[in-house]
Write a protein that holds these residues in place. Structure first.
Motif, mmCIF file in Angstrom:
data_model
loop_
_atom_site.group_PDB
_atom_site.id
_atom_site.type_symbol
_atom_site.label_atom_id
_atom_site.label_comp_id
_atom_site.label_asym_id
_atom_site.label_seq_id
_atom_site.Cartn_x
_atom_site.Cartn_y
_atom_site.Cartn_z
ATOM 1 N N LEU A 61 -20.004 95.127 73.005
ATOM 2 C CA LEU A 61 -20.889 95.007 71.672
ATOM 3 C C LEU A 61 -20.773 96.110 70.843
ATOM 4 N N VAL A 62 -20.791 97.392 71.425
ATOM 5 C CA VAL A 62 -21.030 98.627 70.780
ATOM 6 C C VAL A 62 -19.469 99.176 70.735
ATOM 7 N N SER A 63 -18.460 98.779 71.429
ATOM 8 C CA SER A 63 -17.204 99.461 71.480
ATOM 9 C C SER A 63 -16.032 98.650 70.951
ATOM 10 N N VAL A 64 -16.112 97.275 70.869
ATOM 11 C CA VAL A 64 -15.110 96.543 70.427
ATOM 12 C C VAL A 64 -15.381 95.757 69.133
ATOM 13 N N HIS A 65 -14.326 95.812 68.046
ATOM 14 C CA HIS A 65 -14.410 95.363 66.908
ATOM 15 C C HIS A 65 -14.279 93.443 67.214
ATOM 16 N N ALA A 66 -15.506 92.667 66.721
ATOM 17 C CA ALA A 66 -15.466 91.366 66.932
ATOM 18 C C ALA A 66 -14.322 90.600 66.396
ATOM 19 N N ASP A 67 -13.655 90.870 65.445
ATOM 20 C CA ASP A 67 -12.483 90.341 64.677
ATOM 21 C C ASP A 67 -11.298 90.499 65.505
ATOM 22 N N SER A 68 -11.061 91.610 65.597
ATOM 23 C CA SER A 68 -9.505 91.831 66.233
ATOM 24 C C SER A 68 -9.831 92.128 67.529
ATOM 25 N N GLY A 69 -10.711 92.358 68.241
ATOM 26 C CA GLY A 69 -10.662 92.760 69.731
ATOM 27 C C GLY A 69 -10.132 93.980 70.187
ATOM 28 N N ALA A 70 -10.080 94.819 68.981
ATOM 29 C CA ALA A 70 -9.487 96.326 69.049
ATOM 30 C C ALA A 70 -10.752 97.287 69.459
ATOM 31 N N ILE A 71 -10.528 98.220 70.390
ATOM 32 C CA ILE A 71 -11.629 99.021 70.602
ATOM 33 C C ILE A 71 -11.682 100.162 69.468
ATOM 34 N N ARG A 77 -18.221 104.158 66.412
ATOM 35 C CA ARG A 77 -18.888 103.065 66.950
ATOM 36 C C ARG A 77 -20.504 103.097 66.833
ATOM 37 N N PRO A 78 -21.329 102.051 66.839
ATOM 38 C CA PRO A 78 -22.707 102.131 66.268
ATOM 39 C C PRO A 78 -23.412 103.244 67.141
ATOM 40 N N PRO A 79 -23.138 103.319 68.332
ATOM 41 C CA PRO A 79 -24.076 104.271 69.072
ATOM 42 C C PRO A 79 -24.046 105.745 68.731
ATOM 43 N N VAL A 80 -22.810 106.191 68.168
ATOM 44 C CA VAL A 80 -22.535 107.442 67.648
ATOM 45 C C VAL A 80 -22.853 107.687 66.209
ATOM 46 N N PHE A 81 -23.203 106.472 65.566
ATOM 47 C CA PHE A 81 -23.714 106.797 64.159
ATOM 48 C C PHE A 81 -25.070 107.636 64.026
ATOM 49 N N THR A 114 -18.048 106.323 54.663
ATOM 50 C CA THR A 114 -16.953 105.628 54.394
ATOM 51 C C THR A 114 -16.198 105.153 55.642
ATOM 52 N N GLY A 115 -15.734 106.028 56.483
ATOM 53 C CA GLY A 115 -15.121 105.588 57.527
ATOM 54 C C GLY A 115 -15.806 104.560 58.555
ATOM 55 N N PHE A 116 -17.289 104.649 58.521
ATOM 56 C CA PHE A 116 -17.848 104.036 59.344
ATOM 57 C C PHE A 116 -17.795 102.332 58.764
ATOM 58 N N ASN A 117 -18.073 102.467 57.541
ATOM 59 C CA ASN A 117 -18.081 100.903 56.881
ATOM 60 C C ASN A 117 -16.641 100.389 56.885
ATOM 61 N N TYR A 118 -15.608 101.308 57.098
ATOM 62 C CA TYR A 118 -14.532 100.517 57.019
ATOM 63 C C TYR A 118 -13.862 100.208 58.488
ATOM 64 N N ALA A 119 -14.166 100.704 59.276
ATOM 65 C CA ALA A 119 -14.155 100.746 60.747
ATOM 66 C C ALA A 119 -14.877 99.331 61.140
ATOM 67 N N ASN A 120 -15.897 99.145 60.666
ATOM 68 C CA ASN A 120 -16.929 98.120 61.214
ATOM 69 C C ASN A 120 -16.820 96.967 60.329
ATOM 70 N N ARG A 121 -15.981 96.841 59.212
ATOM 71 C CA ARG A 121 -15.962 95.522 58.169
ATOM 72 C C ARG A 121 -15.540 94.451 59.095
ATOM 73 N N ASN A 122 -15.515 93.547 58.042
ATOM 74 C CA ASN A 122 -14.856 92.058 58.688
ATOM 75 C C ASN A 122 -13.420 92.247 58.501
ATOM 76 N N TYR A 308 -20.350 82.786 59.811
ATOM 77 C CA TYR A 308 -19.357 84.111 59.662
ATOM 78 C C TYR A 308 -19.978 85.532 60.214
ATOM 79 N N HIS A 309 -19.045 86.177 60.481
ATOM 80 C CA HIS A 309 -19.107 87.526 61.313
ATOM 81 C C HIS A 309 -19.695 88.444 60.076
ATOM 82 N N ARG A 310 -20.565 89.262 59.791
ATOM 83 C CA ARG A 310 -21.210 90.134 58.775
ATOM 84 C C ARG A 310 -20.507 91.227 58.706
ATOM 85 N N GLY A 311 -20.122 91.661 59.870
ATOM 86 C CA GLY A 311 -19.709 93.085 59.910
ATOM 87 C C GLY A 311 -20.669 93.833 60.383
ATOM 88 N N LEU A 312 -20.601 95.119 60.098
ATOM 89 C CA LEU A 312 -22.009 96.370 60.332
ATOM 90 C C LEU A 312 -21.688 97.333 59.216
#
Length: 312
Positions: A61-71, A77-81, A114-122, A308-312
């Motif tokens: 949940l905190v390490s893998v993107h839910a759309d692409s399945g990529a790490i 990652r959310p815990p590092v925010f 900006t980096g966090f928003n882009y990495a965790n987008r849908n 739909y997946h909201r992203g984070l």
């Protein structure tokens, strides 16, 4: 449907349940896991061992993107925010004597946001696509604009040679509060502007993909922008107003250590609470009503809504 989305489909239907989940999984120590361990955790999600499955799911949940399945990149990652953003938020709202340090710390904060928003987008509509030049320019422009706007209070004081104590107090303590919320909202809306333009993947109640919806993309970005504005606005409001109030008390003025510790302690505590609150304001796997969807997708909403997946 990705295991992360399956989990959010079955859990976290209320704000308090989502808050409990996020509060439990936002542990920075979980990010000591290697990429191999994360991949093995994903493979264990089909295991019969329920305890093993839960541990693997938390890591996923905190390490893998839910759309692409990529790490996800470690820094985004959310815990590092929290451990990264807390010192940046603290430094960004310090009362500087010149514009340069204000711009520097705003640049660090806005770049990370900006980096966090882009990495965790849908990213469902961008699979196997490389970042376009337009996206790159949009990200660079977002960082530049929010950096300058974030340093606006210090720019006003320096460029206008403000000497009035009430005006300085307003610029340093009051103006940054709405400014932080507006810039956080703007950052999400611009960085994730591709989602309303291209649409995001939507699912029926059984988790089957039924197409892409621009309306769902717009709703996902708007909800995330509101949640981030609530986070950054509160992170600016509480420490600034608390410092403004306490520094007027004589016993605080006499205690240098106490006076100096108010801002860093309050920023740390507020962010540690508000990050899971912000992440929990809206569901990760949210629903959009049939009447809000495009005409060609309404037939697929047999239950009156699509997911739909909201992203984070």
């Amino acid at each position: 449907m990705d295991p992360n989305l399956v989990f959010w489909k079955n859990e976290g239907q209320s704000f308090f349940s989502r808050f409990r989940i996020w509060f439990n999984i936002l542990d920075p120590l979980s990010q000591l896991s290697t990429d191999d361990e994360i991949l093995k955790a994903r493979a264990r999600l089909k295991s019969e061992d329920k305890q093993s499955e839960q541990d693997a799911l938390n890591l996923s949940l905190v390490s893998v993107h839910a759309d692409s399945g990529a790490i996800l990149p470690l820094l985004f990652r959310p815990p590092v925010f929290w451990p990264i953003s807390a010192p940046l938020v603290y430094a960004s709202f310090l009362p500087f004597n010149s514009v340069k340090p204000a711009l520097f710390y705003q640049f660090l904060l806005q770049s990370y946001n900006t980096g966090f928003n882009y990495a965790n987008r849908n990213s469902s509509s961008e699979q196997k696509k490389r970042m376009s030049l337009n996206q790159l320019l949009l990200i660079a422009g977002t960082i530049s604009y929010t950096t300058c706007a974030g340093a606006l209070p210090q720019i006003i004081i320096n460029r206008l040679h403000v000497k009035s104590v009430p005006v300085q107090t307003f610029c340093r303590s009051i103006l940054p509060i709405p400014l932080a919320a507006v810039l956080a909202f703007f950052n999400v809306m611009t960085v994730r502007s591709q989602e309303p333009d291209n649409g995001i993947q939507v699912f029926d109640s059984n988790g089957n993909s039924v197409g892409f919806s621009k309306a769902a993309g717009e709703k996902a970005v708007r909800e995330t922008a509101v949640s981030r504005a609530a986070l950054m606005g509160t992170a600016a409001a509480v420490p600034n107003l608390l410092v403004l109030f306490l520094h007027r008390l004589r016993f605080v003025q006499r205690n240098v250590i106490l006076a100096a510790s108010v801002r860093p302690v309050s920023v740390t505590l507020i962010l540690s609470l508000m990050i899971p609150v912000s992440f929990s304001l809206f569901p990760q796997l949210a629903a959009i009503k049939k009447e809000e969807l495009e005409a060609e997708l309404q037939a697929a909403a047999v239950d009156g809504h699509l997911l739909y997946h909201r992203g984070l």
